[in-house]
Design a protein around this motif. Structure first.
Motif, PDB file in Angstrom:
ATOM      1  N   VAL A   1      -3.055 -85.831 -13.037  1.00 14.69           N
ATOM      2  CA  VAL A   1      -4.397 -85.385 -13.445  1.00 14.69           C
ATOM      3  C   VAL A   1      -4.604 -83.960 -12.926  1.00 14.69           C
ATOM      4  O   VAL A   1      -5.326 -83.736 -11.955  1.00 14.69           O
ATOM      5  N   PRO A   2      -3.969 -82.962 -13.576  1.00 20.03           N
ATOM      6  CA  PRO A   2      -4.156 -81.577 -13.126  1.00 20.03           C
ATOM      7  C   PRO A   2      -5.581 -81.114 -13.409  1.00 20.03           C
ATOM      8  O   PRO A   2      -6.124 -81.397 -14.478  1.00 20.03           O
ATOM      9  N   VAL A   3      -6.194 -80.423 -12.427  1.00 26.84           N
ATOM     10  CA  VAL A   3      -7.594 -80.027 -12.579  1.00 26.84           C
ATOM     11  C   VAL A   3      -7.872 -78.550 -12.337  1.00 26.84           C
ATOM     12  O   VAL A   3      -8.912 -78.046 -12.742  1.00 26.84           O
ATOM     13  N   ASP A   4      -6.968 -77.835 -11.652  1.00 33.84           N
ATOM     14  CA  ASP A   4      -7.234 -76.422 -11.405  1.00 33.84           C
ATOM     15  C   ASP A   4      -5.925 -75.673 -11.244  1.00 33.84           C
ATOM     16  O   ASP A   4      -4.868 -76.272 -10.978  1.00 33.84           O
ATOM     17  N   ILE A   5      -6.016 -74.348 -11.407  1.00 36.34           N
ATOM     18  CA  ILE A   5      -4.829 -73.501 -11.344  1.00 36.34           C
ATOM     19  C   ILE A   5      -5.213 -72.137 -10.788  1.00 36.34           C
ATOM     20  O   ILE A   5      -6.320 -71.649 -11.022  1.00 36.34           O
ATOM     21  N   SER A   6      -4.310 -71.529 -10.034  1.00 42.02           N
ATOM     22  CA  SER A   6      -4.519 -70.185  -9.514  1.00 42.02           C
ATOM     23  C   SER A   6      -3.158 -69.512  -9.402  1.00 42.02           C
ATOM     24  O   SER A   6      -2.150 -70.179  -9.162  1.00 42.02           O
ATOM     25  N   ILE A   7      -3.138 -68.198  -9.561  1.00 42.28           N
ATOM     26  CA  ILE A   7      -1.877 -67.456  -9.548  1.00 42.28           C
ATOM     27  C   ILE A   7      -1.886 -66.431  -8.428  1.00 42.28           C
ATOM     28  O   ILE A   7      -2.853 -65.695  -8.249  1.00 42.28           O
ATOM     29  N   ASP A   8      -0.788 -66.383  -7.689  1.00 39.56           N
ATOM     30  CA  ASP A   8      -0.568 -65.337  -6.695  1.00 39.56           C
ATOM     31  C   ASP A   8      -0.158 -64.093  -7.478  1.00 39.56           C
ATOM     32  O   ASP A   8       0.950 -64.026  -8.015  1.00 39.56           O
ATOM     33  N   GLN A   9      -1.053 -63.115  -7.570  1.00 41.73           N
ATOM     34  CA  GLN A   9      -0.813 -61.948  -8.408  1.00 41.73           C
ATOM     35  C   GLN A   9       0.229 -60.994  -7.833  1.00 41.73           C
ATOM     36  O   GLN A   9       0.662 -60.075  -8.519  1.00 41.73           O
ATOM     37  N   THR A  10       0.656 -61.231  -6.602  1.00 41.01           N
ATOM     38  CA  THR A  10       1.714 -60.414  -6.009  1.00 41.01           C
ATOM     39  C   THR A  10       3.092 -60.945  -6.371  1.00 41.01           C
ATOM     40  O   THR A  10       3.983 -60.190  -6.747  1.00 41.01           O
ATOM     41  N   SER A  11       3.268 -62.261  -6.305  1.00 48.57           N
ATOM     42  CA  SER A  11       4.575 -62.866  -6.564  1.00 48.57           C
ATOM     43  C   SER A  11       4.697 -63.482  -7.951  1.00 48.57           C
ATOM     44  O   SER A  11       5.804 -63.735  -8.414  1.00 48.57           O
ATOM     45  N   GLY A  12       3.571 -63.773  -8.583  1.00 50.43           N
ATOM     46  CA  GLY A  12       3.598 -64.466  -9.864  1.00 50.43           C
ATOM     47  C   GLY A  12       3.691 -65.973  -9.730  1.00 50.43           C
ATOM     48  O   GLY A  12       3.740 -66.691 -10.725  1.00 50.43           O
ATOM     49  N   GLN A  13       3.712 -66.470  -8.489  1.00 49.81           N
ATOM     50  CA  GLN A  13       3.790 -67.918  -8.277  1.00 49.81           C
ATOM     51  C   GLN A  13       2.453 -68.566  -8.619  1.00 49.81           C
ATOM     52  O   GLN A  13       1.382 -68.001  -8.407  1.00 49.81           O
TER      53      GLN A  13
END
Length: 194
Positions: free
Chosen positions: A142-154
């Motif tokens: 049940v994935p509910v949120d996402i965020s990206i490390d803008q330095t590494s792209g992870q």
């Protein structure tokens, strides 16, 4: 400091770190609004449909959003032009843009999956009928949120059903999964310093 009060159901916002401009998805008004950092409205456009989430590409100023009415993901330019519409999602609820490569990562809650759309995804693309411009990660509950490390792209994904947070490489491979969380529902990646 300013206050804007004519929203009905603001359900998503994203700030362009390069300009300070803010995109606001107002589901109740069926509008997307682009607001300058001084409070001036630069764009107030109807639709598409019921915009519920939005994320901005700092390289272009374009935004990607989710239309809850059609279950589609779209790209909108700062002049209000919808340049890309992507369908085939079951219930997309969150998204994030990678500043590294312009890809759009979508939490498809209804499909229990994460979809990475390439920056070059064409208009009219369908994630079930086509496969050239996206990657589907289906090992979520049940994935509910996402965020990206803008330095590494992870990419980081919160999975409420599994009680986990997953760290994903920019190419879509799982780096690590952290378990034993009770109900993770939101997350954010610290912008730095590293």
């Amino acid at each position: 400091l300013f206050k804007i009060t004519d929203f009905v159901e603001p359900s998503g916002l994203a700030v362009n770190p390069a300009t300070g401009d803010c995109w606001v998805a107002d589901r109740g008004n069926n509008t997307l609004r682009l607001i300058r950092d001084d409070g001036t409205t630069l764009l107030n456009t109807n639709g598409p449909g019921q915009p519920t989430a939005v994320s901005v590409d700092p390289a272009t100023g374009d935004a990607w959003g989710i239309d809850a009415e059609t279950q589609q993901v779209f790209r909108i330019r700062s002049d209000g032009t919808i340049s890309v519409t992507v369908s085939g999602f079951i219930r997309p609820i969150r998204l994030a843009i990678s500043a590294i490569d312009g890809s759009c990562w979508v939490v498809d809650f209804g499909g229990s999956q994460i979809i990475r759309l390439n920056a070059s995804t064409p208009d009219g693309y369908h994630i079930v009928q086509q496969s050239n411009f996206h990657l589907a990660l289906t090992n979520f509950f049940v994935p509910v949120d996402i965020s990206i490390d803008q330095t590494s792209g992870q990419v980081w994904v919160a999975d409420r059903g599994e009680g986990s947070v997953t760290k994903i490489a920019a190419d879509g491979s799982i780096i690590r999964r952290f378990f034993a969380l009770v109900l993770p529902v939101a997350l954010a990646v610290d912008a730095g310093p590293r």
